[in-house]
Design a protein around this motif. Sequence first.
Motif, PDB file in Angstrom:
ATOM      1  N   TYR A 111      -8.042  16.232 -10.596  1.00  0.00           N
ATOM      2  CA  TYR A 111      -8.031  17.487 -10.093  1.00  0.00           C
ATOM      3  C   TYR A 111      -7.836  18.272 -11.428  1.00  0.00           C
ATOM      4  N   GLU A 112      -8.841  19.302 -11.575  1.00  0.00           N
ATOM      5  CA  GLU A 112      -8.662  20.153 -12.712  1.00  0.00           C
ATOM      6  C   GLU A 112      -9.329  21.643 -12.470  1.00  0.00           C
ATOM      7  N   HIS A 113      -8.708  22.634 -12.691  1.00  0.00           N
ATOM      8  CA  HIS A 113      -9.052  23.803 -12.632  1.00  0.00           C
ATOM      9  C   HIS A 113      -9.503  24.012 -11.231  1.00  0.00           C
ATOM     10  N   GLY A 114      -8.476  23.621 -10.273  1.00  0.00           N
ATOM     11  CA  GLY A 114      -8.648  23.945  -8.931  1.00  0.00           C
ATOM     12  C   GLY A 114      -9.733  23.142  -8.036  1.00  0.00           C
ATOM     13  N   GLU A 115     -10.254  22.140  -8.719  1.00  0.00           N
ATOM     14  CA  GLU A 115     -11.197  21.379  -8.020  1.00  0.00           C
ATOM     15  C   GLU A 115     -11.086  19.833  -8.421  1.00  0.00           C
ATOM     16  N   ILE A 116     -11.976  19.183  -7.382  1.00  0.00           N
ATOM     17  CA  ILE A 116     -11.970  17.645  -7.841  1.00  0.00           C
ATOM     18  C   ILE A 116     -13.090  17.493  -8.595  1.00  0.00           C
ATOM     19  N   ILE A 117     -12.837  16.845  -9.672  1.00  0.00           N
ATOM     20  CA  ILE A 117     -13.938  16.304 -10.817  1.00  0.00           C
ATOM     21  C   ILE A 117     -13.929  14.784 -10.751  1.00  0.00           C
ATOM     22  N   PHE A 118     -15.300  14.342 -10.706  1.00  0.00           N
ATOM     23  CA  PHE A 118     -15.553  12.929 -10.974  1.00  0.00           C
ATOM     24  C   PHE A 118     -15.905  12.695 -12.413  1.00  0.00           C
TER      25      PHE A 118
END
Length: 183
Positions: free
Chosen positions: A58-65
């Motif tokens: 979770y980074e900058h308000g969104e889920i990152i893969f």
Amino acid sequence: MPDPSIRRTLLIRCGIGVGLLSVVLSLSIYLMVRQSLYEELDESIRETASILADQIEYEHGEIIFEWQEGIGSNPEISDQSLFQYWDEKTGISTRSPALGSDDLPKFTGPSGAADIETITVPGRIEHARAIGLTVFPYVIPGEMAAMRLRGEKFDPKTHSHTLVVARDLTPVLLTLAYLAVIL
């Protein structure tokens, strides 16, 4: 009526004994090799799932893969790996490039625990081994501190994802078929 020959009786009994012993030993060898091959494949799937479970952030308000960033430098990820994430909140799925538009079967063990099953990937692989488990996004401590300063709250447990990782079972099945012919 002549009495049966002791030699012939002993020879027949020894032949039956040796035949039964051969069958039991062959079956034992086959089952031990089968168990060993499945254990190795399952361990490999567990290791891959463990790595992929750490690739959701979770980074900058969104889920990152994170694995998506490594696709260009690691062609094996895009060519061979079969895995898929499902966001339990939104229902959106993210899959490995090797799956194309196909979906893996979605499953987990009780309460989201890891569970290994033999599956079929429609249109692709007739036999595969897969692990399904629930994973949660990782939040970098610096990001968590920045979110607190902004007054935002994020609980990773409320953003669960189901992860399924699969491997083709065909090489194992071919090896076992070859072993059965030899034995």
